[in-house]
Write a protein that holds these residues in place. Structure first.
Motif, PDB file in Angstrom:
ATOM      1  N   MET A   5       0.804  -1.200   0.000  1.00 55.38           N
ATOM      2  CA  MET A   5       0.000   0.000   0.000  1.00 55.38           C
ATOM      3  C   MET A   5       0.848   1.265   0.000  1.00 55.38           C
ATOM      4  SD  MET A   5      -3.024  -1.168   2.575  1.00 55.38           S
ATOM      5  CE  MET A   5      -4.315  -2.240   2.086  1.00 55.38           C
ATOM      6  N   VAL A   6       1.920   1.212   0.771  1.00 51.82           N
ATOM      7  CA  VAL A   6       2.820   2.374   0.817  1.00 51.82           C
ATOM      8  C   VAL A   6       3.381   2.664  -0.564  1.00 51.82           C
ATOM      9  CG1 VAL A   6       5.052   3.185   1.655  1.00 51.82           C
ATOM     10  CG2 VAL A   6       3.420   2.192   3.253  1.00 51.82           C
ATOM     11  N   THR A   7       3.829   1.606  -1.217  1.00 47.35           N
ATOM     12  CA  THR A   7       4.434   1.834  -2.528  1.00 47.35           C
ATOM     13  C   THR A   7       3.379   2.178  -3.578  1.00 47.35           C
ATOM     14  OG1 THR A   7       4.319  -0.537  -2.927  1.00 47.35           O
ATOM     15  CG2 THR A   7       6.424   0.316  -2.167  1.00 47.35           C
ATOM     16  N   ASP A   8       2.138   1.887  -3.262  1.00 46.65           N
ATOM     17  CA  ASP A   8       1.073   2.319  -4.168  1.00 46.65           C
ATOM     18  C   ASP A   8       0.779   3.828  -3.994  1.00 46.65           C
ATOM     19  OD1 ASP A   8       0.713   0.077  -5.532  1.00 46.65           O
ATOM     20  OD2 ASP A   8      -1.166  -0.541  -4.559  1.00 46.65           O
ATOM     21  N   GLY A   9       1.396   4.415  -3.021  1.00 44.67           N
ATOM     22  CA  GLY A   9       1.262   5.843  -2.803  1.00 44.67           C
ATOM     23  C   GLY A   9       0.165   6.201  -1.805  1.00 44.67           C
ATOM     24  N   LYS A  10      -0.299   5.143  -1.088  1.00 51.36           N
ATOM     25  CA  LYS A  10      -1.367   5.433  -0.106  1.00 51.36           C
ATOM     26  C   LYS A  10      -0.764   6.048   1.149  1.00 51.36           C
ATOM     27  CE  LYS A  10      -4.928   2.392  -1.700  1.00 51.36           C
ATOM     28  NZ  LYS A  10      -4.735   1.081  -2.294  1.00 51.36           N
ATOM     29  N   SER A  11      -1.546   6.914   1.798  1.00 53.68           N
ATOM     30  CA  SER A  11      -1.066   7.536   3.037  1.00 53.68           C
ATOM     31  C   SER A  11      -1.315   6.602   4.204  1.00 53.68           C
ATOM     32  CB  SER A  11      -1.801   8.869   3.266  1.00 53.68           C
ATOM     33  OG  SER A  11      -3.152   8.591   3.582  1.00 53.68           O
ATOM     34  N   ASN A  12      -0.677   6.905   5.332  1.00 52.00           N
ATOM     35  CA  ASN A  12      -0.821   6.073   6.520  1.00 52.00           C
ATOM     36  C   ASN A  12      -2.295   5.953   6.927  1.00 52.00           C
ATOM     37  OD1 ASN A  12       1.856   5.794   6.508  1.00 52.00           O
ATOM     38  ND2 ASN A  12       2.247   6.879   8.450  1.00 52.00           N
TER      39      ASN A  12
END
Lengths: 857, 207
Positions: free
Chosen positions: B158-165
């Motif tokens: 998810m992080v690498t998908d550009g999603k925020s925390n």
């Protein structure tokens, strides 16, 4: 049994010992035996001789001793005479006078010599006298000179009285006071020659005296002694130490040899004395033994020499025997084929004896064998003869001189219908032959008798014979005279030739057939003579340039011979003025001639020629059309060497530019460049060869030869790849009319393909099979079979398409061109393959029935 | 020359059935100091080669037995990614095109310019090096990824998908703080210094 075996053993032992050794042993043993017998006798005989000799010697020696004693004593007598007549004596006595009644004691000199006795005269004597006395005429002692220790014996006066009174011998031996003395007396005179009395010398006979008397004797073993003959006792001796005075000489006999002699000169002496010579027995025995020993040594030496000569003689003899044995063995093995090895060592005599025995046995055996063989041979021959007679297909009749039948074989019984018993002792000519033939038969008999050598010639004649049932038939008769135990017999061979005659008639009637044929029919015999030729053969005979019953040209003659040899029909084409003929030569081998059947094929050949001409045109056209396709293939193939050249060159340039690379390395690369350039050149050459239009060549060629030639061309690759090539070529030449160069190219192409295919498989068991032959459809074929990697099914379809190749190096033209070439020859090329198992290529070409001249020569 | 120093173990494998071609290629390539091994057939090459070896393959298209294209196919099938340069003869162009489609990095027509050939070889060797480097990177990343727990995996994706925390927390139904903790764990395990680095890693791993 044991005795026999012991004897055998001894014999074996003896066999082992060479003859010289045996001889030496035997000689030694015999010598020893003889020695044992002879030696004591000899020794005794020698002892006797010695004893005889000894006794003579002893006597001589004894008399010598006595003579020496005498002369010794005589010297004292002489001295006494000298003294008595000496001047000094006379001078001394001149003034002296002895009164007969005067009883005074004699005048005694001891220390000093009296005036009347010159010292010199006494000194010359070996043994000094004991006493010198002067006595008056009455024998009364007036003066005494004592020279030694011994005083005047008391008995002297009486003795003198007695001696002088009897006027006996002037010298003798006497015993005075127990001592033995020589008494010597001589008359003395004074200066006026008046007799005054006597001078007496007393010499004591003792050891010293006796020794001195024997001084000149050489042997010291001899002892001399004076013996009283009455009592046989020794009175004085030259060796007092061991011979005691007074010993009885008889008692000494055991130790000494004693010779006793009597004194003749002193025979009148009051004493009867013997002069004894004693020699020790020990000494004699020692001498005797040494003599015997010397003699024995001589005998031994002699015996040894004789023995040696004896052995040498035997060595000589045995070596002779050895040589003889060898020569005889060689002779027997060479001349009589009896192998009998001679042993190398051992007793030659025994060996020779054994050898001769076995040799005799071998000879006997050989003779037995020979006789047996000879007998068997005779029996065999006899049996054979009978068998021949019985089995003969022709009647054989034996007749005697009178023409009577002696023997009639089974065939004769069958053919003539008579049994043997029936015809025996009957006249042959009357029984068998027709009336008209009898005369001829008799003349035949006469003829064979008239021959010089009646054993060899056989006379043959055709006659007419009759069977038992009266039927007549033609026969051939041969007569052979045989001489048996001075009797003449005739063996008559009679052959029924009625069948042969019938056949001959039939043949002559058959011979009319070919004459009617419109095609040439001929018969040529083995030497090439035209025996028969029908009318239609005239054109052919004209072509050959010969007539009937003449010989055909050499080429045809050879062809006939060949046909007969192979036993197969041959077809040959000839172009005569009347047209082209195909001649079939059919051999009739057992009659040694060839039937020739001609066939006019002029029209066929013309049509064929035309078709071939048209085909050539076609092939050339088709070749040109493939040219374009080929160019690409060539370019492709050229690319390989060219690329390699470029790479090598670039590699070199780079290395040189960078200053790296060894000189040898660079040279090798450059060699590669030139090698690849050559390869490119080869490709181009091949191309040129294909493009050049060539006049089609057609020659009668043996495919076998072609295949063999092709094989030699790939020999190198074959060896490198370790391929076994098997040739299964037809025994007869497989002839086709082809361009040998082109077909060889095709074969080579197939071989190369196979080598490549084999190179891909594992090395072991690489195999290439080449076959030639004629197929059932009359096609000559060449088959190339390998057990290489094979060709895939889908590739098999395109195999003969141009530029189809499974190889990088190939341009895919080989099989395509091969196909074209084979097609030009009216043949075909086929391929079959099992991938992984191998490939078979078959080339089929029309076989030629013609044997070309080039092959025949 | 530099290449040879940079890739000491690299070998140029030459597979050609023509002996002259082989030896001439060896001669040429060795002149620039590269190691060369020659094989007369694809089979011989396969016998000798093992996938770990670095280098490139000079492959003749037309060969008896296994052809160049077949070898290429074989290598692809077995995921052997050695760079292939195809050598073609005149008239083999369609074949070469096929080879390029199959993944050959270059093709050279005979007879060839040496510079061209050597450039192609150099290029192929560098590609090989690159491939090898990437492969080792990938292997490294894979080992790092294996350290992550399933939840950390999700977070990383998810992080690498550009999603925020926050978005991640919502999606996973956990608190933002927990996500923050997971994220720090991920960064730590993946040894990524920054988000950008983590993204690059993720891209590399997904290739």
């Amino acid at each position: 049994m044991s005795h026999h075996s012991r004897r055998e053993f001894l014999r074996q032992l003896l066999r082992r010992v060479p003859m010289p050794v045996l001889a030496a042993l035997f000689g030694l043993l015999t010598g020893a035996a003889v020695w044992i017998v002879i030696d004591p006798i000899q020794t005794r005989a020698i002892g006797n001789i010695f004893d005889e000799e000894l006794s003579g010697q002893l006597e001589t020696r004894a008399s010598e001793s006595l003579a020496r004693f005498d002369s010794f004593t005589q010297s004292y007598v002489n001295t006494t005479r000298l003294l008595a007549h000496h001047r000094r004596m006379a001078d001394y006595l001149e003034p002296v006078f002895w009164f007969s009644n005067d009883n005074d004691a004699p005048l005694l000199y001891r220390e000093e010599a009296p005036v009347w006795l010159p010292e010199d005269a006494i000194k010359g004597l070996p043994v000094k006298p004991s006493l010198a006395l002067l006595a008056d005429l009455d024998g009364k002692i007036r003066e005494v000179y004592q020279l030694g220790d011994k005083p005047l014996p008391k008995e002297t006066a009486a003795e003198l009285q007695h001696a002088l009174a009897s006027a006996r011998q002037q010298a003798y031996i006497t015993r005075l006071d127990g001592g033995l003395y020589v008494l010597i007396s001589e008359r003395v005179e004074d200066a006026s020659y008046n007799q005054m009395g006597s001078l007496v010398l007393l010499v004591s006979i003792d050891e010293t005296f006796l020794n001195a008397s024997q001084q000149r004797a050489s042997t010291s073993q001899t002892t001399v002694a004076l013996v009283d003959s009455e009592s046989q006792t020794i009175l004085a001796s030259s060796r007092n130490t061991d011979l005691l005075d007074g010993a009885n000489i008889n008692a000494l006999e055991s130790d000494y040899v004693i010779t006793a002699q009597s004194f003749f000169e002193y025979g009148n002496a009051p004493l009867n004395l013997l002069f004894a010579t004693l020699i020790s027995r020990d000494v004699i025995d020692a001498t005797r033994q040494s003599i015997i020993a010397v003699e024995r040594r001589h005998r031994l030496t002699g015996a040894a020499i004789v023995g040696l000569i004896f052995v040498l003689l035997f060595i000589l003899i045995s070596s002779r025997i050895n040589r003889l044995l060898k020569r005889v063995a060689k002779f027997s093995s060479r001349a009589l084929h009896i192998e009998h090895p001679t042993p190398r060592g051992g007793n030659q005599l025994l060996i020779m004896e054994d050898w001769i025995r076995s040799f005799t046995q071998a000879v006997m055996k050989a003779r037995e064998e020979m006789r047996a063989r000879y007998t068997a041979e005779i029996q065999e021959r006899e049996a054979l003869k009978t068998a021949v007679l019985d089995a003969s297909l022709d009647p054989i009749v034996t007749i005697d001189q009178a023409g009577r039948i002696v023997d009639f074989n089974p065939t004769a019984e069958k053919i003539f219908g008579y049994s043997r018993e029936e015809v025996l002792h009957q006249a042959l000519e009357e029984l068998i032959f027709d009336k008209g033939s009898r005369e001829a038969f008799n003349s035949l008999l006469y003829d064979c008798l008239g021959e010089q050598a009646p054993e060899s010639p056989t006379v043959l004649r055709t006659l007419s014979a009759r069977r038992k049932d009266g039927k007549l038939f033609p026969v051939e008769v041969a007569i052979k005279p045989v001489m048996l135990e001075n009797k003449l017999f005739f063996t008559t061979y009679i052959r029924d030739i009625s069948e042969r005659k019938r056949q001959a008639q039939e043949i002559s009637s058959l011979a009319a057939f070919p004459g009617e044929s419109p095609l040439p029919v001929l018969r040529i015999n083995q030497p090439g003579v035209v025996i028969y030729a029908n009318k239609a053969s005239d054109a052919l005979l004209e072509y050959w340039g010969c007539r009937r019953m003449q010989t055909v040209p050499i080429y045809w003659k050879r062809l006939v011979e060949q046909t007969l040899e192979t036993g197969h029909s041959t077809e040959v084409e000839v172009e005569t003025s009347a047209g082209v003929f195909s001649l079939l030569l059919a051999p009739v081998a057992n009659l040694a001639y060839v039937n020739v059947y001609g066939r006019d094929i002029t029209a066929i050949r013309q049509a064929e020629e035309e078709a071939r001409h048209r085909q050539n045109e076609l092939i050339h056209v088709s070749r040109l059309s493939t040219m374009g396709e080929m160019a690409t293939g060539i370019a492709h193939e050229l690319n390989q060497p060219l690329s390699a050249i470029v790479n090598f060159a670039n590699g070199c340039a780079r290395r040189i530019r960078l200053g790296m690379g060894e000189k040898e390395e660079l040279i090798k690369a450059m060699e590669q460049i030139s090698l690849q350039a050559e390869r490119a050149g080869e490709i181009i050459k091949r191309l040129r060869g294909m493009v050049t239009r060539q006049q089609p060549v057609r020659e009668h060629t043996d495919l076998n030869t072609l295949v063999k030639d092709a094989c030699t061309l790939i020999a190198h690759d074959r060896q490198k790849l370790k391929i076994a090539i098997e040739l299964q070529l037809s025994r007869q030449p497989v002839i086709a009319r082809i361009d040998p160069v082109q077909i060889e190219q095709v074969i080579l192409n197939l071989l190369r393909n196979s080598l490549d295919a084999l190179g891909e498989r594992r090395e072991k068991g690489r195999r290439l099979l080449l076959e030639t032959g004629l197929s059932a459809r009359g096609m000559a074929y060449i088959r190339v079979q390998d057990n290489g990697i094979g060709i895939a099914m889908e590739d098999l379809k395109h195999l003969f398409d141009p530029f189809f190749s499974t190889k990088k190096t190939g341009m895919g033209m080989g099989l395509s061109i091969s196909k074209t070439i084979v097609a030009e020859h009216n043949g075909r090329i086929m391929a079959d393959s099992l991938p992984g198992k191998g490939t078979v290529f078959t080339i089929e070409l029309p076989a030629s029935s013609v044997i070309a001249e080039s092959i025949a020569s | 020359m530099n290449d040879s120093q940079a890739q000491p173990q690299s070998t140029v494998f030459v597979v050609d059935d023509d002996e002259a071609m082989r030896s001439s290629l060896q001669w040429l390539i060795e002149s620039v100091g590269l190691a060369v091994e020659c094989y007369a057939s694809a089979e011989a090459f396969l016998d000798a080669y093992y996938p770990g070896r670095s280098g490139c393959l000079l492959l003749d298209v037309r060969m008896p037995g296994m052809g160049g294209l077949e070898l290429q196919e074989y290598l692809q099938r077995h995921e052997i990614h050695i760079p292939v340069i195809i050598i073609t003869g005149h008239g083999d162009v369609p074949m070469s095109v096929r080879a390029m489609k199959e993944g050959a990095i270059d093709f050279i027509e005979k007879p060839f310019n040496d510079e061209l050939l050597l450039d192609a070889i150099r290029n192929a060797l560098s590609v090989d090096e690159q491939q090898r480097w990437e492969q080792s990177q990938r292997a490294e990343l894979a080992s790092r990824l294996s350290l992550l727990t399933p939840r950390e995996h999700e977070v990383m994706e998810m992080v690498t998908d550009g999603k925020s925390n926050k978005e991640i927390a919502n999606a996973l139904g956990v608190s933002a703080k927990t996500v923050e903790a997971h994220r720090a764990k991920v960064m730590d395990k993946m040894q990524a210094g920054s988000l950008a680095e983590l993204v690059r890693m993720s891209m590399l791993a997904s290739q």
